[in-house]
Design a protein around this motif. Structure first.
Motif, short mmCIF file in Angstrom:
data_model
loop_
_atom_site.label_atom_id
_atom_site.label_comp_id
_atom_site.label_asym_id
_atom_site.label_seq_id
_atom_site.Cartn_x
_atom_site.Cartn_y
_atom_site.Cartn_z
N LEU A 70 0.75 -1.00 -0.09
CA LEU A 70 -0.08 -0.09 0.08
C LEU A 70 0.97 1.14 0.09
CD1 LEU A 70 -2.69 -1.12 2.62
CD2 LEU A 70 -3.17 -0.47 0.27
N VAL A 71 0.65 2.33 -0.57
CA VAL A 71 1.19 3.56 -0.84
C VAL A 71 0.30 4.54 -0.29
CG1 VAL A 71 2.31 5.19 -2.35
CG2 VAL A 71 2.59 2.70 -2.85
N ASP A 72 0.87 5.37 0.83
CA ASP A 72 -0.20 6.36 1.32
C ASP A 72 0.33 7.81 0.68
OD1 ASP A 72 -1.29 8.45 2.68
OD2 ASP A 72 -0.51 7.53 4.75
N TRP A 73 -0.61 8.10 -0.18
CA TRP A 73 -0.61 9.39 -0.97
C TRP A 73 -0.18 10.73 -0.01
CZ3 TRP A 73 -3.83 9.33 -5.84
CH2 TRP A 73 -3.68 8.22 -6.81
N GLN A 74 -0.56 10.47 1.32
CA GLN A 74 -0.19 11.87 2.18
C GLN A 74 -1.33 12.66 1.58
OE1 GLN A 74 1.56 11.78 5.15
NE2 GLN A 74 1.73 9.60 4.65
N LEU A 75 -2.61 12.48 1.12
CA LEU A 75 -3.45 13.28 0.74
C LEU A 75 -4.88 13.04 1.00
CD1 LEU A 75 -4.41 15.31 -1.80
CD2 LEU A 75 -4.76 13.15 -3.01
N SER A 76 -5.52 14.06 1.72
CA SER A 76 -6.84 13.70 2.20
C SER A 76 -7.99 14.83 1.37
CB SER A 76 -6.95 14.36 3.71
OG SER A 76 -5.71 13.37 4.24
N ASN A 77 -9.13 14.14 1.36
CA ASN A 77 -10.22 15.00 0.68
C ASN A 77 -11.27 15.07 1.62
OD1 ASN A 77 -9.01 14.87 -2.24
ND2 ASN A 77 -9.40 12.84 -2.08
N VAL A 78 -11.79 16.27 1.97
CA VAL A 78 -13.12 16.46 2.45
C VAL A 78 -14.39 16.66 1.64
CG1 VAL A 78 -14.14 17.79 4.41
CG2 VAL A 78 -11.79 17.36 4.49
N TYR A 79 -15.16 15.80 1.78
CA TYR A 79 -16.45 15.87 0.81
C TYR A 79 -17.58 15.79 1.75
CZ TYR A 79 -16.75 10.80 1.27
OH TYR A 79 -16.61 9.26 1.47
N GLU A 80 -18.77 16.16 1.03
CA GLU A 80 -20.17 16.03 1.60
C GLU A 80 -20.55 14.65 1.27
OE1 GLU A 80 -24.45 18.23 1.57
OE2 GLU A 80 -22.96 19.04 0.35
N ILE A 81 -21.25 14.05 2.35
CA ILE A 81 -21.52 12.77 2.31
C ILE A 81 -22.83 12.71 1.68
CG2 ILE A 81 -22.58 10.61 3.74
CD1 ILE A 81 -20.57 11.87 6.14
N TYR A 82 -23.13 11.63 0.66
CA TYR A 82 -24.48 11.66 -0.06
C TYR A 82 -25.58 11.77 0.78
CZ TYR A 82 -22.03 11.23 -4.61
OH TYR A 82 -20.93 11.52 -5.64
N PRO A 83 -26.46 12.31 0.68
CA PRO A 83 -27.67 12.38 1.67
C PRO A 83 -28.37 10.84 1.87
CG PRO A 83 -27.96 14.30 0.39
CD PRO A 83 -26.88 13.46 -0.47
N VAL A 84 -28.18 9.91 0.79
CA VAL A 84 -28.60 8.56 0.83
C VAL A 84 -27.99 7.72 1.93
CG1 VAL A 84 -27.30 7.82 -0.97
CG2 VAL A 84 -29.37 6.73 -0.47
N TRP A 85 -26.52 8.11 2.13
CA TRP A 85 -25.83 7.36 3.23
C TRP A 85 -25.63 7.97 4.76
CZ3 TRP A 85 -23.31 6.94 -1.87
CH2 TRP A 85 -23.50 5.75 -2.32
N ARG A 86 -26.17 9.25 4.63
CA ARG A 86 -26.01 9.99 6.18
C ARG A 86 -26.59 9.33 7.25
NH1 ARG A 86 -26.98 16.13 4.17
NH2 ARG A 86 -25.14 16.07 2.65
N HIS A 87 -27.73 8.42 7.03
CA HIS A 87 -28.13 7.88 8.21
C HIS A 87 -27.21 6.85 9.00
CE1 HIS A 87 -28.60 4.72 5.13
NE2 HIS A 87 -28.64 4.09 6.28
N ARG A 88 -26.25 6.44 8.21
CA ARG A 88 -25.01 5.83 8.99
C ARG A 88 -24.43 6.57 9.87
NH1 ARG A 88 -22.67 2.97 3.16
NH2 ARG A 88 -24.64 1.85 2.83
N TYR A 89 -24.20 7.78 9.76
CA TYR A 89 -23.44 8.64 10.75
C TYR A 89 -24.14 9.40 11.89
CZ TYR A 89 -20.39 8.23 6.61
OH TYR A 89 -19.65 7.57 5.72
N ALA A 90 -23.49 9.78 12.94
CA ALA A 90 -24.19 10.33 13.67
C ALA A 90 -24.96 11.70 13.27
CB ALA A 90 -23.22 10.89 14.89
N PRO A 91 -26.04 11.99 14.13
CA PRO A 91 -27.03 12.90 13.59
C PRO A 91 -26.11 14.29 13.34
CG PRO A 91 -28.04 11.84 15.48
CD PRO A 91 -26.64 11.23 15.14
N GLY A 92 -26.42 15.03 12.40
CA GLY A 92 -25.56 16.30 12.22
C GLY A 92 -24.13 16.15 11.48
N VAL A 93 -23.72 14.97 11.01
CA VAL A 93 -22.63 14.66 10.52
C VAL A 93 -22.85 14.61 8.99
CG1 VAL A 93 -20.62 13.10 9.79
CG2 VAL A 93 -21.45 13.33 12.24
#
Length: 151
Positions: A70-93
């Motif tokens: 595995l090669v760690d690109w040392q790269l992070s992306n922050v993105y909005e979670i698709y609404p269809v999958w938000r129920h998997r996360y804590a409220p407000g995430v």
């Protein structure tokens, strides 16, 4: 009650030396193609451990640190979670931080899908793979792949 997903994940671009990319079709959303992704199991799980675990769980490929690294690109992306999958996360995430990895494998490596997660897989040239991804951050990672292979 199932615990909420941690909004921190890994994306692993699986590719060959010829830059063919392995994509997986989601079982819960047929027609949605992606690379291997997955969230941390615990807040203190190392990112590389998450990447190795998800790679194995979703494809059966073992990152042994020698032939399959595995090669760690040392790269992070922050993105909005698709609404269809938000129920998997804590409220407000609403956003997730995704850490990008890649792994070069032989083209004939055995791929064993988790049927709960994926319907089928395809090896595609990297530009075609990027076009097929539903996720813009996944597509961007695939488009950036030549830079990381050249290093």
């Amino acid at each position: 009650m199932k615990p909420h997903k941690i909004p921190e994940s890994v994306l692993i671009v699986i590719h060959t030396s010829a830059m063919d990319v392995l994509l997986l079709e989601r079982a819960d959303r047929p027609g949605f193609w992606q690379s291997v992704t997955g969230s941390l199991d615990t807040l203190d799980e190392p990112l590389a451990a998450t990447a190795a675990r998800e790679l194995f769980e979703e494809t059966g490929i073992v990152a042994d640190g020698e032939a399959i690294r595995l090669v760690d690109w040392q790269l992070s992306n922050v993105y909005e979670i698709y609404p269809v999958w938000r129920h998997r996360y804590a409220p407000g995430v609403t956003h997730n931080t995704e850490h990008v990895f890649s792994v070069c494998v032989p083209r004939d490596i055995a791929v064993t899908l988790s049927p709960r997660e994926h319907l089928r897989y395809a090896w595609l040239p990297h530009l075609e793979a990027a076009d097929k991804c539903f996720s813009s951050s996944n597509a961007e990672a695939i488009l950036t792949l030549p830079h990381y292979i050249a290093q």
